[in-house]
Design an enzyme around this catalytic site. Structure first.
Site, PDB file in Angstrom:
ATOM      1  N   GLY A 230       0.689  -1.156   0.084  1.00 33.07           N
ATOM      2  CA  GLY A 230      -0.030  -0.146   0.027  1.00 33.07           C
ATOM      3  C   GLY A 230       1.133   1.454  -0.412  1.00 33.07           C
ATOM      4  O   GLY A 230       2.296   1.630   0.306  1.00 33.07           O
ATOM      5  N   SER A 233       4.305   2.087   2.303  1.00 34.59           N
ATOM      6  CA  SER A 233       4.222   0.569   3.057  1.00 34.59           C
ATOM      7  C   SER A 233       5.700   0.374   2.980  1.00 34.59           C
ATOM      8  O   SER A 233       6.506  -0.037   4.366  1.00 34.59           O
ATOM      9  CB  SER A 233       3.524  -0.160   2.790  1.00 34.59           C
ATOM     10  N   SER A 236       8.885   0.814  -2.177  1.00 33.98           N
ATOM     11  CA  SER A 236      10.181   1.294  -2.784  1.00 33.98           C
ATOM     12  C   SER A 236      11.104   0.696  -2.150  1.00 33.98           C
ATOM     13  O   SER A 236      12.552   0.401  -2.709  1.00 33.98           O
ATOM     14  CB  SER A 236      10.210   2.834  -3.045  1.00 33.98           C
ATOM     15  N   HIS A 271      13.365   9.860  -3.391  1.00 40.45           N
ATOM     16  CA  HIS A 271      13.869   9.258  -4.094  1.00 40.45           C
ATOM     17  C   HIS A 271      15.414   8.857  -4.529  1.00 40.45           C
ATOM     18  O   HIS A 271      15.900   8.316  -4.337  1.00 40.45           O
ATOM     19  CB  HIS A 271      13.351   8.547  -4.525  1.00 40.45           C
ATOM     20  N   ARG A 275      18.985   6.353  -4.024  1.00 40.27           N
ATOM     21  CA  ARG A 275      19.961   5.249  -4.324  1.00 40.27           C
ATOM     22  C   ARG A 275      21.602   6.228  -4.317  1.00 40.27           C
ATOM     23  O   ARG A 275      22.001   6.443  -4.230  1.00 40.27           O
ATOM     24  CB  ARG A 275      19.606   5.485  -5.844  1.00 40.27           C
TER      25      ARG A 275
END
Length: 400
Positions: A230, A233, A236, A271, A275
């Site tokens: 969801g 959650s 990713s 994000h 990385r």
């Protein structure tokens, strides 16, 4: 070469003294880990830790034959008492090589953090690399000549170290990777085993003896993985974690850019910060050519945004267009994507959303998207060796 792991934990051990966290509370019995120390062929001790002599005795070994004690990192905590008969502990300068009377050759490998790694080559040619906590090699040349037989490293704390070793050829398909310096910032038990297996590594209990160069089964990394869950959650993060030991990754962002939307820009920025710097990014929904081609591992985030784009392209949001051919056009697109996943030779980790467990959408278009995403998820999952469901940051293995 015989290698006994007298300890496999972080410098403070596991559980940490007086720590109330959940991982420390669960680290009991076989999950207790003393600070990492390695005994090589009974002649070389890598890192001197409290209770080394007792740990050796528990594993059926003795330290009486040790001819060299080498340290990899600055020692924290109270002074460690040197057992009687052991030589004084020291560190080899970076790049220097030491030949022991036992026939072992030891070379100091420079690190990108305080500490020293050691390459150990036995008289028979077996090759071991041991890295300190929090360290990654800074001095291995590109195109390393021969992969190591065994690498013992801080896989959970520095996954990028393993990625560097793979990029230079120091870790190959047959290299056994053992995770040590294990601390309370990573879940213990089956969850630890699952995360390490995704990196092609494993953990062993304190006192385990390994024979370098013997045949062993290297953990197989799933080639296709679907991570579902969801909103917020942790799906990713879980997907990114599964590829953090890969030397190259292409991050495929299917959401693209949204000009004038600061909230979206903030999401994208977070994000990117997570990385590794070595990862590349492609903003596209054209996934089939990527899956058909060759190249590094793919992280696709996410399938729900890919479906949004596909529905845009065939006009599937409009009821009339949907009934007049939009349904068939969308099914053709999804079937083409699923066929590409089935045939791909690349390592793929894809992220998707679970939308069928909440409130029923108020519009026909919303319900259509929910239904089609459920169908896409099921078809995509059928082609994956591993499927994970992430709930509250906890990954549940549905397949694999």
């Amino acid at each position: 070469m015989e290698l006994t792991l007298l300890g496999t934990g972080a410098p403070l051990g596991l559980p940490r003294p007086d720590c109330p966290c959940a991982v420390c509370a669960l680290s009991r019995g076989p999950r207790v880990r003393a600070a990492t120390a390695l005994l090589v062929d009974g002649a070389l001790l890598l890192d001197l830790t409290p209770g080394a002599a007792l740990a050796a005795a528990r594993s059926g070994h003795s330290l009486v034959g040790v001819r060299q004690v080498l340290l990899t990192h600055p020692q924290a905590g109270p002074p460690v008492e040197v057992p009687a008969g052991l030589p004084a502990a020291g560190r080899v300068p970076d790049g220097r090589e030491l030949t022991l009377i036992s026939g072992h050759r030891v070379r100091a490998v420079p690190m990108d953090a305080p500490g020293t790694g050691y390459e150990v080559v036995s008289a028979d040619g077996e090759r071991l690399l041991y890295l300190p906590p929090g360290g990654a090699p800074a001095g291995l040349p590109d195109g390393h000549r021969v992969p190591y037989d065994l690498v013992v490293a801080d896989v959970t704390g520095r996954p990028d170290a393993l990625a560097r070793l793979r990029a230079t050829g120091a870790v190959g398909r047959a290299t056994e990777v053992i995770a040590v310096h294990l601390d309370h910032d990573v879940p213990t038990g089956p969850e630890l085993d699952r995360r390490l297996a995704a990196a092609g590594a494993r953990a062993v209990p304190d006192g385990t003896t390994l024979y370098v160069g013997d045949y062993h089964e290297v953990p197989e990394v799933p080639r296709r993985t679907l991570v579902t869950g969801g909103a917020r959650s942790g799906k990713s993060v879980e997907a990114e974690r599964r590829l953090e030991t890969f030397p190259e990754v292409l991050y495929v962002a299917t959401g693209g850019g949204r000009e004038g939307d600061p909230e979206w820009a903030e999401r994208v920025g977070l994000h990117r910060e997570r990385r590794p710097s070595s990862w590349r990014t492609a903003e596209t929904c054209d996934l089939v050519p990527l899956l058909d081609g060759e190249g590094p591992a793919l992280l696709v985030d996410c399938l729900s945004l890919w479906l949004t784009d596909a529905m845009d392209r065939v006009g599937a949001w409009d009821d009339g267009t949907w009934e007049a051919g939009g349904r068939e056009a969308l099914r053709e697109r999804t079937a083409e994507l699923v066929a590409a996943v089935r045939a791909t030779a690349r390592t793929v980790v894809a992220v998707t959303n679970e939308t069928g467990s909440g409130v029923v959408p108020a519009t026909a278009a919303g319900r259509r998207f929910r239904d089609e995403l459920g169908r896409l998820n099921a078809a995509f999952a059928d082609e994956c060796e591993q499927v994970l469901l992430v709930v509250a940051g906890q990954a549940l293995v549905l397949r694999g």
